[in-house]
Design a protein around this motif. Sequence first.
Motif, mmCIF file in Angstrom:
data_model
loop_
_atom_site.group_PDB
_atom_site.id
_atom_site.type_symbol
_atom_site.label_atom_id
_atom_site.label_comp_id
_atom_site.label_asym_id
_atom_site.label_seq_id
_atom_site.Cartn_x
_atom_site.Cartn_y
_atom_site.Cartn_z
ATOM 1 N N VAL A 167 -24.101 -4.772 -41.685
ATOM 2 C CA VAL A 167 -24.938 -3.713 -42.247
ATOM 3 C C VAL A 167 -25.864 -4.291 -43.310
ATOM 4 C CG1 VAL A 167 -24.933 -1.571 -43.574
ATOM 5 C CG2 VAL A 167 -23.277 -1.892 -41.741
ATOM 6 N N GLY A 168 -25.343 -5.160 -44.154
ATOM 7 C CA GLY A 168 -26.158 -5.796 -45.189
ATOM 8 C C GLY A 168 -27.286 -6.628 -44.599
ATOM 9 N N VAL A 173 -29.959 -4.152 -43.214
ATOM 10 C CA VAL A 173 -30.731 -3.552 -44.298
ATOM 11 C C VAL A 173 -31.693 -4.580 -44.887
ATOM 12 C CG1 VAL A 173 -30.594 -2.578 -46.626
ATOM 13 C CG2 VAL A 173 -29.047 -1.777 -44.855
ATOM 14 N N VAL A 219 -34.616 -5.053 -42.492
ATOM 15 C CA VAL A 219 -35.553 -3.927 -42.547
ATOM 16 C C VAL A 219 -36.397 -3.996 -43.810
ATOM 17 C CG1 VAL A 219 -35.694 -1.411 -42.821
ATOM 18 C CG2 VAL A 219 -34.203 -2.397 -41.080
ATOM 19 N N LEU A 220 -35.771 -4.307 -44.939
ATOM 20 C CA LEU A 220 -36.524 -4.413 -46.188
ATOM 21 C C LEU A 220 -37.541 -5.553 -46.133
ATOM 22 C CD1 LEU A 220 -33.735 -3.719 -48.822
ATOM 23 C CD2 LEU A 220 -35.624 -2.218 -48.187
ATOM 24 N N THR A 239 -40.402 -4.574 -43.889
ATOM 25 C CA THR A 239 -41.215 -3.564 -44.556
ATOM 26 C C THR A 239 -42.156 -4.218 -45.551
ATOM 27 O OG1 THR A 239 -39.472 -1.910 -44.318
ATOM 28 C CG2 THR A 239 -41.150 -1.474 -45.981
ATOM 29 N N ALA A 260 -36.420 0.668 -50.258
ATOM 30 C CA ALA A 260 -35.230 0.229 -50.997
ATOM 31 C C ALA A 260 -34.658 1.376 -51.834
ATOM 32 C CB ALA A 260 -35.580 -0.952 -51.891
ATOM 33 N N VAL A 293 -32.936 3.826 -49.450
ATOM 34 C CA VAL A 293 -31.659 3.273 -48.984
ATOM 35 C C VAL A 293 -30.598 3.405 -50.078
ATOM 36 C CG1 VAL A 293 -30.488 1.130 -48.343
ATOM 37 C CG2 VAL A 293 -32.647 1.735 -47.254
ATOM 38 N N SER A 294 -30.984 3.112 -51.312
ATOM 39 C CA SER A 294 -30.036 3.210 -52.430
ATOM 40 C C SER A 294 -29.570 4.648 -52.650
ATOM 41 C CB SER A 294 -30.682 2.687 -53.714
ATOM 42 O OG SER A 294 -31.046 1.345 -53.564
ATOM 43 N N ALA A 304 -27.209 5.603 -49.897
ATOM 44 C CA ALA A 304 -25.881 5.019 -50.082
ATOM 45 C C ALA A 304 -25.079 5.802 -51.119
ATOM 46 C CB ALA A 304 -26.009 3.561 -50.500
#
Length: 63
Positions: free
Chosen positions: A6-7, A10, A13-14, A17, A30, A33-34, A37
């Motif tokens: 998952v990390g 992510v 994707v970041l 982007t 970001a 996403v934060s 979460a």
Amino acid sequence: MKPSLVGMLVGAVLALTWIEYGFWAFFFVALAVSIGALVGRFVEGKLDPGAVLDAVRGKRSSS
């Protein structure tokens, strides 16, 4: 799904982007996403909102 996978997803994707759309799009993704979460942990019952507010206010906890 494993947390390391998952990390990595992510992070990918970041990075894409940032490359494709620039810093501010990266920053917004970001941030989203934060927030997602945090909401997910709250819904699962793994996050105490009072403790988060205390941390934001600068109060320390002994736990």
